[in-house]
Design a protein around this motif. Sequence first.
Motif, PDB file in Angstrom:
ATOM      1  N   PHE A 229      35.823  38.493 -31.275  1.00  0.00           N
ATOM      2  CA  PHE A 229      36.213  39.248 -30.082  1.00  0.00           C
ATOM      3  C   PHE A 229      37.414  38.593 -29.400  1.00  0.00           C
ATOM      4  N   LEU A 230      37.318  37.282 -29.176  1.00  0.00           N
ATOM      5  CA  LEU A 230      38.411  36.582 -28.486  1.00  0.00           C
ATOM      6  C   LEU A 230      39.705  36.648 -29.303  1.00  0.00           C
ATOM      7  N   ARG A 231      39.566  36.566 -30.628  1.00  0.00           N
ATOM      8  CA  ARG A 231      40.766  36.578 -31.475  1.00  0.00           C
ATOM      9  C   ARG A 231      41.497  37.905 -31.352  1.00  0.00           C
ATOM     10  N   GLU A 232      40.747  39.004 -31.424  1.00  0.00           N
ATOM     11  CA  GLU A 232      41.379  40.316 -31.329  1.00  0.00           C
ATOM     12  C   GLU A 232      41.915  40.581 -29.931  1.00  0.00           C
ATOM     13  N   ARG A 233      41.173  40.130 -28.926  1.00  0.00           N
ATOM     14  CA  ARG A 233      41.580  40.424 -27.556  1.00  0.00           C
ATOM     15  C   ARG A 233      42.852  39.664 -27.184  1.00  0.00           C
ATOM     16  N   TYR A 234      42.920  38.392 -27.609  1.00  0.00           N
ATOM     17  CA  TYR A 234      44.045  37.576 -27.159  1.00  0.00           C
ATOM     18  C   TYR A 234      45.090  37.325 -28.230  1.00  0.00           C
ATOM     19  N   LYS A 235      44.766  37.632 -29.485  1.00  0.00           N
ATOM     20  CA  LYS A 235      45.705  37.430 -30.592  1.00  0.00           C
ATOM     21  C   LYS A 235      46.360  36.049 -30.530  1.00  0.00           C
ATOM     22  N   SER A 236      45.507  35.027 -30.471  1.00  0.00           N
ATOM     23  CA  SER A 236      46.070  33.685 -30.338  1.00  0.00           C
ATOM     24  C   SER A 236      45.279  32.703 -31.187  1.00  0.00           C
ATOM     25  N   THR A 237      46.012  31.992 -32.040  1.00  0.00           N
ATOM     26  CA  THR A 237      45.360  31.001 -32.885  1.00  0.00           C
ATOM     27  C   THR A 237      44.783  29.870 -32.062  1.00  0.00           C
ATOM     28  N   ILE A 238      45.487  29.509 -30.981  1.00  0.00           N
ATOM     29  CA  ILE A 238      44.995  28.401 -30.159  1.00  0.00           C
ATOM     30  C   ILE A 238      43.650  28.758 -29.540  1.00  0.00           C
ATOM     31  N   VAL A 239      43.542  29.985 -29.030  1.00  0.00           N
ATOM     32  CA  VAL A 239      42.257  30.405 -28.451  1.00  0.00           C
ATOM     33  C   VAL A 239      41.155  30.287 -29.489  1.00  0.00           C
ATOM     34  N   VAL A 240      41.432  30.757 -30.703  1.00  0.00           N
ATOM     35  CA  VAL A 240      40.411  30.721 -31.751  1.00  0.00           C
ATOM     36  C   VAL A 240      40.014  29.286 -32.079  1.00  0.00           C
ATOM     37  N   LEU A 241      41.013  28.431 -32.228  1.00  0.00           N
ATOM     38  CA  LEU A 241      40.687  27.072 -32.642  1.00  0.00           C
ATOM     39  C   LEU A 241      39.974  26.284 -31.543  1.00  0.00           C
ATOM     40  N   VAL A 242      40.436  26.449 -30.285  1.00  0.00           N
ATOM     41  CA  VAL A 242      39.745  25.753 -29.189  1.00  0.00           C
ATOM     42  C   VAL A 242      38.305  26.258 -29.082  1.00  0.00           C
ATOM     43  N   SER A 243      38.125  27.578 -29.214  1.00  0.00           N
ATOM     44  CA  SER A 243      36.761  28.121 -29.130  1.00  0.00           C
ATOM     45  C   SER A 243      35.897  27.591 -30.254  1.00  0.00           C
ATOM     46  N   ALA A 244      36.427  27.654 -31.468  1.00  0.00           N
ATOM     47  CA  ALA A 244      35.625  27.238 -32.622  1.00  0.00           C
ATOM     48  C   ALA A 244      35.256  25.766 -32.476  1.00  0.00           C
ATOM     49  N   LEU A 245      36.233  24.975 -32.057  1.00  0.00           N
ATOM     50  CA  LEU A 245      35.969  23.544 -31.915  1.00  0.00           C
ATOM     51  C   LEU A 245      34.900  23.295 -30.842  1.00  0.00           C
ATOM     52  N   SER A 246      35.016  23.980 -29.672  1.00  0.00           N
ATOM     53  CA  SER A 246      34.002  23.748 -28.631  1.00  0.00           C
ATOM     54  C   SER A 246      32.621  24.170 -29.122  1.00  0.00           C
ATOM     55  N   ILE A 247      32.563  25.305 -29.818  1.00  0.00           N
ATOM     56  CA  ILE A 247      31.257  25.757 -30.298  1.00  0.00           C
ATOM     57  C   ILE A 247      30.678  24.752 -31.278  1.00  0.00           C
ATOM     58  N   ILE A 248      31.514  24.311 -32.220  1.00  0.00           N
ATOM     59  CA  ILE A 248      31.004  23.415 -33.250  1.00  0.00           C
ATOM     60  C   ILE A 248      30.534  22.099 -32.635  1.00  0.00           C
ATOM     61  N   VAL A 249      31.365  21.505 -31.772  1.00  0.00           N
ATOM     62  CA  VAL A 249      31.009  20.204 -31.213  1.00  0.00           C
ATOM     63  C   VAL A 249      29.806  20.296 -30.268  1.00  0.00           C
TER      64      VAL A 249
END
Lengths: 101, 485
Positions: free
Chosen positions: B114-134
């Motif tokens: 959802f965030l990727r499509e809404r914001y079209k930003s690799t940084i958003v995706v990577l920061v989100s994925a990293l926060s979720i994983i950690v």
Amino acid sequence: MMNNIPERRTERRFKIAHREAWIGVILALVNILWWYGFAYTMGSKVPEEYTYVFGFPAWFFWSCIVGFIVMVILVFIVVKFVLVDMSLEDEDDMGNGGHSS
Amino acid sequence: MNWDVLLPLILFLVVIFLIGVWSNRRMAKSTSFLSDYFLGGRELGGLVLAMTMVATYGSASSFLGGPGAAYTIGLGWVLLAMTQVATGYFVLLILGKKFAIVARRYKAITLIDFLRERYKSTIVVLVSALSIIVFLFAAMAAQWIGGAYLIQSLTGLTYETALFVFAIAVLIYVIIGGFRAVAFTDTLQGFVMFGGTLILLIGVVIAGGGLDQIFNDLMVENPNLITPYGNEGQLTSLYVSSFWILVGVGVVGLPQVAVRAMSYRDSKSMHRALMIGTVVVGFIMLNMHLIGVFARPVLPGIEVADQVIPLIALEVLPGWLAGLVLAAPLAAMMSTVDSLLLLVSSSIVKDVYINYMKPKATYSHVKKVSMGVTAFLGIIVFLLAINPPELLIYLNLFAFGGLEAAFIWPIVLGLYWKYSNKYGAIASMITGLVSYIIIFRFNSEYGDLFGVHAVVVPVILSLLAFIIASLLIKREVYYFPTKTI
């Protein structure tokens, strides 16, 4: 597969969704006020002066027990009378149960 | 070993295992593995949706830690716990139908989709994925440790063996069953929690000689126990109220909860889930925290807070019933663990691996990778939990607040505010995470800043950062696609 979904219908669903989100905010505000109001007025007396309702200190009974029941009733009223059934899909025109009122 | 207590527990594990197998059969017929494994094919009905949200949310920390805190602090902690009633209706109403419609148009399976499509930003995706994983990895590991302790205290097995039993039980059905198995198991676990807390509450009230007697005993011991202010008067109304953000409305920002808000079949399911969820979450929270308070006169002098529920169950109930009731905290832990495990593995597989490394992966490849990553994560958690490193414990402590500070505005404003853009989202996530970590550390050293929980200020700062960055940098109105993309 229909690609030309009428713009109006899309917007109508979003409008309803926006209204329902605001209802969520209002419910939470009512919840907080009820919870806070009873707990920190009746509860701020010295414990020796507490009155009891059905065995519980009155502040707790009204804030937590009745407060919870009130929220359940409000949520039921909102669901039964305010929320609108709609299709969540775009492909077919009506979807399941997508009647409008 | 106490077989009276153990038999119901074992029976419970067997039933859970059968649900996994059944779910795996259902999945074999499906055409879209990813959507099915990580989202149950968007077909959850009202009851299952409500129960899976309650069970995911009502973790071990609330199931063992909560009543333990209520035991020490008194009715003030029950008052604090009741802020969680809001989770029953708030998340589904706020994210609501708009999230469901938009997620379908985006073909989103994870929150990050959802965030990727809404914001079209690799940084958003990577920061989100990293926060979720950690964060969620840490949160999950902490639950495993809790689960192992519980099994250990019930069976007398060693910690390592108990951990092994717990790990096997969780892994088997998450790996073979996926989201649908998790959701259905959550439903069963929701019922166990509902019935278990009720039975235990009744048992405790009887053992304590009725409500009048119990409150009288508490009053004699320490009158503060029946006030809203805690045993030492330490709970200010402001501090307790700030939990509305941490465990009440802020839950919208938790990825494991938000993803459930896109998993339901139709608006009728959502409506039913609103009613069932509110009733169940309020009932469970009220009962289990009251159990903690009432346990005090019945069984004074318990030192370790997490042991209040197991000890009181063994004290006031016959063995077989205690076993049945203690399946509840075990259920709570397992259901939290399984949904977190699935979410972390979906972040790795779907959001990172398929997005950036192998977009053209075939069906069977994705399936193998998903199950493999889930299994691999489980084994890592197991190894870490044998001798938990301190960093893990520390990360878990601020996992929920950190995730809320990072995600709440990118999700909510992304849905409802037309000027939301990727600069706002990035600014908000980074501000939220960084300020949360700083304030959390500050509070544990010097006491609570402004007298509120550490989550409050970062949520406000991240809102400001979101609005300012969105308006200042490339301000533009966003229109959602009008059809499935």
